[in-house]
Scaffold this active site. Structure first.
Site, mmCIF file in Angstrom:
data_model
loop_
_atom_site.group_PDB
_atom_site.id
_atom_site.type_symbol
_atom_site.label_atom_id
_atom_site.label_comp_id
_atom_site.label_asym_id
_atom_site.label_seq_id
_atom_site.Cartn_x
_atom_site.Cartn_y
_atom_site.Cartn_z
ATOM 1 N N LYS A 130 -2.032 -1.813 -4.153
ATOM 2 C CA LYS A 130 -2.839 -0.519 -3.944
ATOM 3 C C LYS A 130 -2.154 0.740 -3.986
ATOM 4 C CE LYS A 130 -5.923 1.677 -0.621
ATOM 5 N NZ LYS A 130 -6.496 1.730 0.616
ATOM 6 N N LYS A 171 0.941 -1.152 -0.001
ATOM 7 C CA LYS A 171 0.036 0.013 0.045
ATOM 8 C C LYS A 171 0.973 1.169 -0.093
ATOM 9 C CE LYS A 171 -3.696 2.552 2.583
ATOM 10 N NZ LYS A 171 -4.741 2.440 3.408
HETATM 11 C C1 PBG Z 1 -7.546 3.611 5.213
HETATM 12 C C2 PBG Z 1 -7.839 3.327 3.802
HETATM 13 C C3 PBG Z 1 -7.589 4.405 2.935
HETATM 14 C C4 PBG Z 1 -8.055 3.619 1.575
HETATM 15 C C5 PBG Z 1 -8.560 2.172 2.275
HETATM 16 N N1 PBG Z 1 -8.255 2.153 3.373
HETATM 17 C C6 PBG Z 1 -7.005 5.701 2.889
HETATM 18 C C7 PBG Z 1 -5.749 6.042 3.539
HETATM 19 O O1 PBG Z 1 -4.903 4.844 3.570
HETATM 20 O O2 PBG Z 1 -5.479 7.025 3.755
HETATM 21 C C8 PBG Z 1 -8.094 4.248 0.362
HETATM 22 C C9 PBG Z 1 -9.027 3.529 -0.627
HETATM 23 C C10 PBG Z 1 -9.320 4.470 -1.911
HETATM 24 O O3 PBG Z 1 -8.711 5.712 -1.968
HETATM 25 O O4 PBG Z 1 -10.262 4.087 -2.632
HETATM 26 N N2 PBG Z 1 -6.757 2.635 6.215
#
Ligand code: PBG
Length: 340
Positions: A261, A200
């Protein structure tokens, strides 16, 4: 390697007819490849999310309807994200540990429909904390890794007790997969899976999502005015080898599936993880990617589903075994007719 040269070989021969293109197509997108992310809020009234056109903060009744639609269209699973009222947010995200919180209510209600629909729950504290970080903070304002993973294990057990099938830790703390796995096992939840957000990245493409769940981290932050920065735990976009290390360690800690992601800008990472581990790797087409495709298609008068399809098939080509997309319902409908 066989040398295939012009004019004996003409690659265009196989592109001449649509039936021939079908027969020689290497990858196919199915509704069963898709996972639908859904936002649930505490109000019974569903409202559109202005930062993410085409998506909604659902009230519980409408959430159940959309789950029924998803199941009917052959979408195997939904991924749930809570939108918590500001007055319930605090520095330690305590609403996450309320067994009657909105996400636990939603999980129970979906299961009661007996839809054969998988429920994936995000495991992280950011929708519940008033600073919008994914865990609890230490004195210097950074997320405290070890106390956070203890809380995440607690959150995972609560979600499993509510009936969640897949725990998806999205917080990027070290060691949380193993910690959550043992906590689940100790509580007899050995059948609950872990889909770990492995790679991520600290991406600007999450902006519409943070709007959607009201996690800007500015309003009540200990450092007002400072932009929400998750670079001390989310990955540096310049790194790929690091993702392989995390993938291997997550699998050894007990992850069942891995995730990359955002999706489209990180397909090299997805490909490498899949090739290296041979484990199921999911791609998350995040809010900013979905938003870009929506805006691009409307500005350029291109069919949104054509451009969405192109992005989703790219994820499959790279080796994704499933894709989270806000366009899952629209795409699944289209797959029944034109985009086969
Ligand atoms: C937070 C989380 C995020 C997303 C999914 N879980 C945002 C972040 O890490 O700040 C983002 C998903 C998206 O942008 O569609 N744990």
């Amino acid at each position: 390697m066989i040398a295939r040269v012009f004019p004996k070989t003409r690659m265009r021969r196989l592109r001449k007819h649509s039936w021939l293109r079908e027969l020689t197509q290497e990858h196919t997108l199915h509704a069963k490849d898709l996972i639908l992310p859904l936002f649930i809020h505490e109000s019974p009234v569903t409202e559109p999310i202005s930062s993410l056109p085409g998506t909604f903060r659902y009230g519980l009744t409408d959430l159940l309807k959309i789950c029924q639609d998803a199941a009917q269209l052959g979408i195997p699973a939904v991924a749930l994200f809570p939108v918590v009222n500001d007055d319930k947010k605090d520095p330690s995200g305590s609403e996450a540990f309320n067994p009657d919180n909105i996400i636990c209510q939603a999980v129970c209600a979906i299961n009661a429909l007996n839809l054969d629909l998988g429920i994936i729950c995000d495991c992280a504290l950011d929708p519940y904390t008033n600073h919008s970080h994914d865990g609890v903070l230490q004195a210097d304002g950074d997320v405290d890794n070890d106390s956070t993973i203890a809380l995440l294990a607690k959150q995972a057990i609560l979600l499993a007790q509510a009936g969640c099938h897949v725990i998806a830790p999205s917080d990027m703390q070290d060691g949380r997969v193993g910690y959550i796995r043992s906590a689940l096992d100790q509580n007899h939840f050995h059948e609950v899976s872990i889909l770990s957000y492995t790679a991520k990245y600290a991406s600007h493409l999450y902006a519409p999502f943070r709007d959607a769940v009201g996690a800007h981290g500015i309003k009540n932050s200990a450092h007002p005015g400072q932009k929400l920065d998750k670079k001390t735990y989310q990955m540096n976009p310049a790194n790929r080898q690091e993702a392989l290390h995390i993938a291997r360690s997550h699998l050894s800690e007990g992850a069942d599936c891995l995730m990359v992601k955002p999706a489209t800008s990180y397909l090299d990472v997805l490909y490498h993880i899949q090739q290296d581990t041979k484990a199921p790797v999911f791609a998350y087409q995040v809010s900013g990617e979905y938003h870009m495709l929506k805006t691009f298609s409307s500005h350029m008068h291109i069919d949104f589903l054509d451009i969405l399809y192109e992005n989703l098939i790219a994820c499959k080509r790279a080796g994704a075994s499933a894709i989270l997309t806000y366009g899952a319902i629209e795409m699944a409908r289209a797959l029944q007719t034109t985009h086969g």
